[in-house]
Design a protein around this motif. Structure first.
Motif, PDB file in Angstrom:
ATOM      1  N   GLN A   1     -14.787 -20.119  -9.274  1.00 30.58           N
ATOM      2  CA  GLN A   1     -14.620 -19.911  -7.735  1.00 30.58           C
ATOM      3  C   GLN A   1     -15.104 -20.815  -6.790  1.00 30.58           C
ATOM      4  O   GLN A   1     -14.492 -20.794  -5.810  1.00 30.58           O
ATOM      5  CB  GLN A   1     -15.017 -18.488  -7.521  1.00 30.58           C
ATOM      6  CG  GLN A   1     -14.439 -17.324  -8.398  1.00 30.58           C
ATOM      7  CD  GLN A   1     -14.758 -16.046  -7.942  1.00 30.58           C
ATOM      8  OE1 GLN A   1     -14.008 -15.299  -7.222  1.00 30.58           O
ATOM      9  NE2 GLN A   1     -16.082 -15.514  -8.128  1.00 30.58           N
TER      10      GLN A   1
ATOM     11  N   ARG B   1     -15.561 -24.227  -4.723  1.00 27.69           N
ATOM     12  CA  ARG B   1     -14.559 -25.334  -4.291  1.00 27.69           C
ATOM     13  C   ARG B   1     -15.440 -26.333  -3.583  1.00 27.69           C
ATOM     14  O   ARG B   1     -15.988 -25.775  -2.334  1.00 27.69           O
ATOM     15  CB  ARG B   1     -13.436 -24.688  -3.552  1.00 27.69           C
ATOM     16  CG  ARG B   1     -12.486 -23.861  -4.230  1.00 27.69           C
ATOM     17  CD  ARG B   1     -11.753 -24.674  -5.330  1.00 27.69           C
ATOM     18  NE  ARG B   1     -10.868 -23.924  -6.275  1.00 27.69           N
ATOM     19  CZ  ARG B   1     -11.271 -23.060  -7.295  1.00 27.69           C
ATOM     20  NH1 ARG B   1     -12.582 -23.211  -7.860  1.00 27.69           N
ATOM     21  NH2 ARG B   1     -10.412 -22.378  -8.154  1.00 27.69           N
TER      22      ARG B   1
ATOM     23  N   ARG C   1     -25.821  -9.975   1.920  1.00 23.21           N
ATOM     24  CA  ARG C   1     -25.362 -11.461   1.489  1.00 23.21           C
ATOM     25  C   ARG C   1     -25.462 -12.591   2.676  1.00 23.21           C
ATOM     26  O   ARG C   1     -24.863 -12.482   3.660  1.00 23.21           O
ATOM     27  CB  ARG C   1     -24.016 -11.228   0.886  1.00 23.21           C
ATOM     28  CG  ARG C   1     -23.787 -10.281  -0.107  1.00 23.21           C
ATOM     29  CD  ARG C   1     -22.352 -10.091  -0.371  1.00 23.21           C
ATOM     30  NE  ARG C   1     -21.657  -8.737  -0.680  1.00 23.21           N
ATOM     31  CZ  ARG C   1     -21.188  -8.183  -1.529  1.00 23.21           C
ATOM     32  NH1 ARG C   1     -20.795  -9.108  -2.694  1.00 23.21           N
ATOM     33  NH2 ARG C   1     -20.666  -6.897  -1.508  1.00 23.21           N
ATOM     34  N   ARG C   2     -26.438 -13.538   2.071  1.00 25.17           N
ATOM     35  CA  ARG C   2     -26.250 -14.572   3.310  1.00 25.17           C
ATOM     36  C   ARG C   2     -26.992 -15.526   2.609  1.00 25.17           C
ATOM     37  O   ARG C   2     -27.369 -15.784   1.416  1.00 25.17           O
ATOM     38  CB  ARG C   2     -27.385 -13.982   4.272  1.00 25.17           C
ATOM     39  CG  ARG C   2     -28.853 -13.597   3.889  1.00 25.17           C
ATOM     40  CD  ARG C   2     -29.641 -13.278   5.206  1.00 25.17           C
ATOM     41  NE  ARG C   2     -30.866 -12.950   4.873  1.00 25.17           N
ATOM     42  CZ  ARG C   2     -31.293 -11.330   4.404  1.00 25.17           C
ATOM     43  NH1 ARG C   2     -30.209 -10.440   4.149  1.00 25.17           N
ATOM     44  NH2 ARG C   2     -32.631 -10.987   4.107  1.00 25.17           N
TER      45      ARG C   2
ATOM     46  N   THR D   1     -20.888 -26.263   5.617  1.00 24.87           N
ATOM     47  CA  THR D   1     -19.534 -26.187   4.781  1.00 24.87           C
ATOM     48  C   THR D   1     -20.026 -25.520   3.368  1.00 24.87           C
ATOM     49  O   THR D   1     -19.345 -24.824   2.808  1.00 24.87           O
ATOM     50  CB  THR D   1     -18.926 -27.307   4.737  1.00 24.87           C
ATOM     51  OG1 THR D   1     -19.491 -28.643   4.484  1.00 24.87           O
ATOM     52  CG2 THR D   1     -17.973 -27.514   5.911  1.00 24.87           C
TER      53      THR D   1
ATOM     54  N   ALA E   1     -20.875 -22.060   3.855  1.00 22.42           N
ATOM     55  CA  ALA E   1     -19.664 -20.957   3.901  1.00 22.42           C
ATOM     56  C   ALA E   1     -19.075 -21.022   2.456  1.00 22.42           C
ATOM     57  O   ALA E   1     -18.701 -19.708   2.076  1.00 22.42           O
ATOM     58  CB  ALA E   1     -18.946 -21.572   4.919  1.00 22.42           C
ATOM     59  N   GLU E   2     -19.004 -21.760   1.764  1.00 21.35           N
ATOM     60  CA  GLU E   2     -18.384 -21.599   0.403  1.00 21.35           C
ATOM     61  C   GLU E   2     -19.331 -20.860  -0.540  1.00 21.35           C
ATOM     62  O   GLU E   2     -18.824 -20.017  -1.231  1.00 21.35           O
ATOM     63  CB  GLU E   2     -18.105 -23.349  -0.136  1.00 21.35           C
ATOM     64  CG  GLU E   2     -17.591 -22.972  -1.659  1.00 21.35           C
ATOM     65  CD  GLU E   2     -16.329 -22.334  -1.559  1.00 21.35           C
ATOM     66  OE1 GLU E   2     -15.836 -22.015  -3.014  1.00 21.35           O
ATOM     67  OE2 GLU E   2     -15.769 -21.926  -0.653  1.00 21.35           O
TER      68      GLU E   2
ATOM     69  N   LEU F   1     -21.328 -18.529   0.521  1.00 19.01           N
ATOM     70  CA  LEU F   1     -21.102 -17.170   1.079  1.00 19.01           C
ATOM     71  C   LEU F   1     -19.906 -16.512   0.575  1.00 19.01           C
ATOM     72  O   LEU F   1     -19.896 -15.186   0.084  1.00 19.01           O
ATOM     73  CB  LEU F   1     -21.362 -17.044   2.563  1.00 19.01           C
ATOM     74  CG  LEU F   1     -21.677 -15.750   3.049  1.00 19.01           C
ATOM     75  CD1 LEU F   1     -22.808 -15.057   2.531  1.00 19.01           C
ATOM     76  CD2 LEU F   1     -21.777 -15.932   4.621  1.00 19.01           C
ATOM     77  N   ARG F   2     -18.785 -17.373   0.532  1.00 14.65           N
ATOM     78  CA  ARG F   2     -17.719 -16.798   0.348  1.00 14.65           C
ATOM     79  C   ARG F   2     -17.679 -16.260  -1.177  1.00 14.65           C
ATOM     80  O   ARG F   2     -17.084 -15.050  -1.747  1.00 14.65           O
ATOM     81  CB  ARG F   2     -16.633 -18.003   0.330  1.00 14.65           C
ATOM     82  CG  ARG F   2     -15.077 -17.477   0.119  1.00 14.65           C
ATOM     83  CD  ARG F   2     -14.090 -18.495   0.001  1.00 14.65           C
ATOM     84  NE  ARG F   2     -14.503 -19.627  -1.164  1.00 14.65           N
ATOM     85  CZ  ARG F   2     -14.098 -19.056  -2.374  1.00 14.65           C
ATOM     86  NH1 ARG F   2     -13.420 -17.975  -2.757  1.00 14.65           N
ATOM     87  NH2 ARG F   2     -14.203 -20.044  -3.576  1.00 14.65           N
ATOM     88  N   ASN F   3     -18.356 -17.234  -2.077  1.00 10.72           N
ATOM     89  CA  ASN F   3     -18.263 -16.568  -3.543  1.00 10.72           C
ATOM     90  C   ASN F   3     -19.337 -15.441  -3.530  1.00 10.72           C
ATOM     91  O   ASN F   3     -19.126 -14.519  -4.651  1.00 10.72           O
ATOM     92  CB  ASN F   3     -19.123 -17.818  -4.349  1.00 10.72           C
ATOM     93  CG  ASN F   3     -18.055 -18.943  -4.703  1.00 10.72           C
ATOM     94  OD1 ASN F   3     -17.563 -18.708  -5.791  1.00 10.72           O
ATOM     95  ND2 ASN F   3     -17.809 -19.877  -3.874  1.00 10.72           N
TER      96      ASN F   3
ATOM     97  N   ASN G   1     -19.642 -13.217  -1.763  1.00  8.16           N
ATOM     98  CA  ASN G   1     -18.786 -11.940  -1.209  1.00  8.16           C
ATOM     99  C   ASN G   1     -17.727 -11.429  -2.146  1.00  8.16           C
ATOM    100  O   ASN G   1     -17.290 -10.287  -2.080  1.00  8.16           O
ATOM    101  CB  ASN G   1     -17.982 -12.482   0.147  1.00  8.16           C
ATOM    102  CG  ASN G   1     -19.156 -12.148   1.418  1.00  8.16           C
ATOM    103  OD1 ASN G   1     -19.849 -11.534   1.377  1.00  8.16           O
ATOM    104  ND2 ASN G   1     -18.650 -13.305   2.184  1.00  8.16           N
ATOM    105  N   THR G   2     -17.652 -12.036  -3.102  1.00 10.97           N
ATOM    106  CA  THR G   2     -16.737 -11.755  -4.434  1.00 10.97           C
ATOM    107  C   THR G   2     -17.527 -10.983  -5.293  1.00 10.97           C
ATOM    108  O   THR G   2     -16.876 -10.530  -6.266  1.00 10.97           O
ATOM    109  CB  THR G   2     -16.141 -12.770  -5.081  1.00 10.97           C
ATOM    110  OG1 THR G   2     -16.860 -13.514  -5.744  1.00 10.97           O
ATOM    111  CG2 THR G   2     -15.275 -13.801  -3.999  1.00 10.97           C
TER     112      THR G   2
END
Length: 263
Positions: free
Chosen positions: A184, A186, A215-216, A224, A227-228, A230-232, A234-235
């Motif tokens: 996941q 990127r 989550r942090r 950047t 942020a990526e 953290l996006r992961n 969150n899944t």
């Protein structure tokens, strides 16, 4: 340009362990595959409750002007003894100032010297001369906010694999959590252009009910990349079974080191 991404997911608000492993019995593979951490991990000699109490005592001895949270990173040798001590670089400016504090560094070094050797599983040991296991200990200064998690537990949580996770359906035998996150991730274009490499650290907690919370990012590499990651994070779905210590559900924290390499 070949992008090589290493994502070892390692347990603990305080402990960094080998990759979490997706396991399912043959009868359950097609229906309810789950992600479970490995059994082997470094253990503090007195147990997780004793380690949490030791951290609390060290933090209470700090001056009242210190406020915030940073993570102390220990590298362990084959005997479980810390050989290197450092502080993770947090993303927030206020916490960066805390990490740069001479008093905080001194507290971390004194704490590392007081710790008894960690108990290591022989399967984690390597013949590599540069062998090292990593342990990250949270140092929280000022009033505690919310429940304080254990650094690890003797019974690990299990997580369901998302139904829409297509790579698993193409290879239903087994799947590691490391692969799950790597598929996941990127690599941000700006970081590729700027040749940003290194290790960032994500964080999350699993509550007594199995809910994934808080989550942090606790070790920053770039805004950047943070942020990526953290996006992961969150899944990650809520756990189907919570962590347990001596048979009782407990809150446990986990650190996710993300190693980024461009070749």
């Amino acid at each position: 340009m070949l992008r090589k991404l290493s994502l070892p997911v390692r347990c603990a608000a305080s402990l960094l362990l080998p990759g979490l492993l997706l396991l399912a019995s043959p009868a359950a593979v097609a229906q309810k595959p789950t992600i479970v951490p490995p059994a082997s991990e470094p253990h503090f000699a007195g147990g997780p409750d004793s380690l949490r109490a030791l951290l609390g005592r060290a933090q209470r001895q700090a001056s009242p002007t210190l406020q915030g949270r940073v993570f102390l990173l220990l590298k362990l040798n084959r005997e479980g003894v810390p050989t290197e001590v450092s502080l993770l670089r947090p993303p927030a400016a206020a916490d960066q100032a805390l990490a740069n504090s001479a008093e905080v560094r001194a507290i971390g070094e004194q704490l590392a010297r007081r710790l008894s050797p960690w108990q290591l599983d022989p399967t984690l040991l390597s013949t590599d001369d540069k062998f090292a296991l990593t342990v990250a200990l949270p140092l929280t200064f000022g009033p505690a906010t919310g429940p304080q998690p254990l650094p690890y537990s003797d019974e690990k949580p299990t997580f369901p694999l998302p139904v829409d996770f297509k790579p698993y359906r193409s290879n239903p035998a087994s799947y590691t959590f490391r692969n799950f996150l790597q598929r996941q991730f990127r690599y941000p274009a700006i970081d590729l252009r700027n040749q940003v490499e290194g290790t960032a650290y994500g964080y999350f907690e699993v509550s007594e009910t199995g809910a994934v919370e808080n989550r942090r990012i606790v070790g920053s590499l770039s805004p950047t990349v943070d942020a990526e990651i953290l996006r992961n994070l969150n899944t990650i779905p809520n756990a189907t079974t919570p962590p347990r210590q001596q048979g009782q559900p407990v809150r446990v924290a986990y650190v996710v080191p993300v190693n980024l390499i461009i070749q």
